[in-house]
Design an enzyme around this catalytic site. Structure first.
Site, PDB file in Angstrom:
ATOM      1  N   LYS A  13       0.857  -1.185   0.000  1.00 23.61           N
ATOM      2  CA  LYS A  13       0.000   0.000   0.000  1.00 23.61           C
ATOM      3  C   LYS A  13       0.891   1.232   0.000  1.00 23.61           C
ATOM      4  O   LYS A  13       2.090   1.175   0.315  1.00 23.61           O
ATOM      5  CB  LYS A  13      -0.925   0.027   1.224  1.00 23.61           C
ATOM      6  CG  LYS A  13      -0.232  -0.019   2.586  1.00 23.61           C
ATOM      7  CD  LYS A  13       0.329   1.312   3.072  1.00 23.61           C
ATOM      8  CE  LYS A  13       1.025   1.199   4.424  1.00 23.61           C
ATOM      9  NZ  LYS A  13       1.817   2.409   4.766  1.00 23.61           N
ATOM     10  N   ASP A 138      -1.537  -1.699  10.668  1.00 24.59           N
ATOM     11  CA  ASP A 138      -1.806  -1.612   9.228  1.00 24.59           C
ATOM     12  C   ASP A 138      -2.487  -2.860   8.677  1.00 24.59           C
ATOM     13  O   ASP A 138      -2.995  -2.843   7.552  1.00 24.59           O
ATOM     14  CB  ASP A 138      -0.494  -1.409   8.451  1.00 24.59           C
ATOM     15  CG  ASP A 138       0.068  -0.008   8.603  1.00 24.59           C
ATOM     16  OD1 ASP A 138      -0.596   0.835   9.225  1.00 24.59           O
ATOM     17  OD2 ASP A 138       1.186   0.232   8.107  1.00 24.59           O
TER      18      ASP A 138
END
EC number: 2.7.1.148
Length: 274
Positions: A13, A138
């Protein structure tokens, strides 16, 4: 229940904007950021085995293999599913480590999903997100794996409409490992004047100087080459460029099919995502 090998490809990401808003009593920080999935992947293979094993290839994975998030994901599920059979895990590491790209978090989250599918555990997305949150801040993002506005420690996710398919992406990682704890200590938490959730809806052509990362000031001061990479991207025609997370990967967005042919330092890892 499958005993055959299963392979998945955990993607990384990028952070589009990152603000540290508050220091919490538990020692963590509240933040706001936008997570956006990127098609740069590791490869994760799992095979039913007589005992839990972990091997790796590609980029060298530091630390004790028993602490790898893939192993911890298996152990986390085994606590609630004692009949879960041991597995042989092989992780081919391609996403740079310590780059602000969330590769390790992705590996852990994809491991949860792989085990859920392989052994038909019947866990819902919400349940998988709850498990992922126990692995790391995350990790929950990679369960939904769609553009999200994130708050809290990064685990409170709200899907947003954001499509960057009109752009090609350049990721440059110069091999600098930024210590996350050090980076946080350089910041004074503050609520931004304008919510990132609103600003991210601006046209990408207006993001420069508006969609900002609080970590850039201290990290660029410590590692000036990162600022140079960002500025070179703008010189080469990037519509937007920024550091991802606490660094040190720099990402640039370019109009589709117009990635520059730049001679970067040979020690850098450069990824072109069209």
């Amino acid at each position: 229940m499958s005993t055959s090998a299963m392979v998945v490809f955990p993607n990384c990401k990028i952070n589009l904007g990152l603000h540290i808003t508050h220091k919490r009593a538990d020692g963590f920080h509240d933040l706001e950021t936008v997570f956006y999935p990127v098609a740069l992947t590791d490869a994760l293979e799992v095979l039913t085995a007589g005992e839990l094993q972990f091997t790796g290839s590609g980029i060298s994975i530091p630390g004790d293999s028993g602490e790898n998030l893939c192993v911890r994901a298996f152990q986390l599920l085994q606590q609630d599913f004692p009949a879960l059979q041991p597995v042989q895990i092989h992780l081919h590491k391609h996403i740079p480590i310590g780059a602000g790209l969330g590769g390790g978090s992705a590996d852990g989250a994809f491991m949860l999903q792989l085990l859920n599918n392989k052994y038909q555990l019947g866990l819902s997305e919400a349940q998988l997100i709850a498990y992922a949150a126990q692995l790391g801040s995350d990790c929950p993002f990679f369960i939904s794996n769609k553009p999200c506005f994130a708050t809290g420690r990064g685990e409170m996710l709200e899907p947003i409409a954001l499509d960057l398919s009109a752009y090609s992406m350049l990721l440059v990682y110069p091999g600098i490992h930024v210590n996350t704890g050090w980076a946080f200590r350089q910041l004074t938490p503050a609520v931004p004047l304008y919510s990132l959730k609103e600003m991210i809806q601006l046209p990408v052509s207006e993001w420069r100087g508006v969609i900002t990362n609080d970590f850039e000031l201290p990290v660029f001061s410590e590692y000036p080459v990162l600022a140079e990479i960002k500025e070179e991207m703008y010189r080469q025609g990037a519509v937007y460029a920024a550091m991802s997370g606490s660094g040190s990967a720099i990402v640039g967005l370019f109009p589709k099919a117009s990635l520059p042919d730049v001679e970067w330092d040979s020690s850098y890892k450069v990824f072109k995502i069209r």
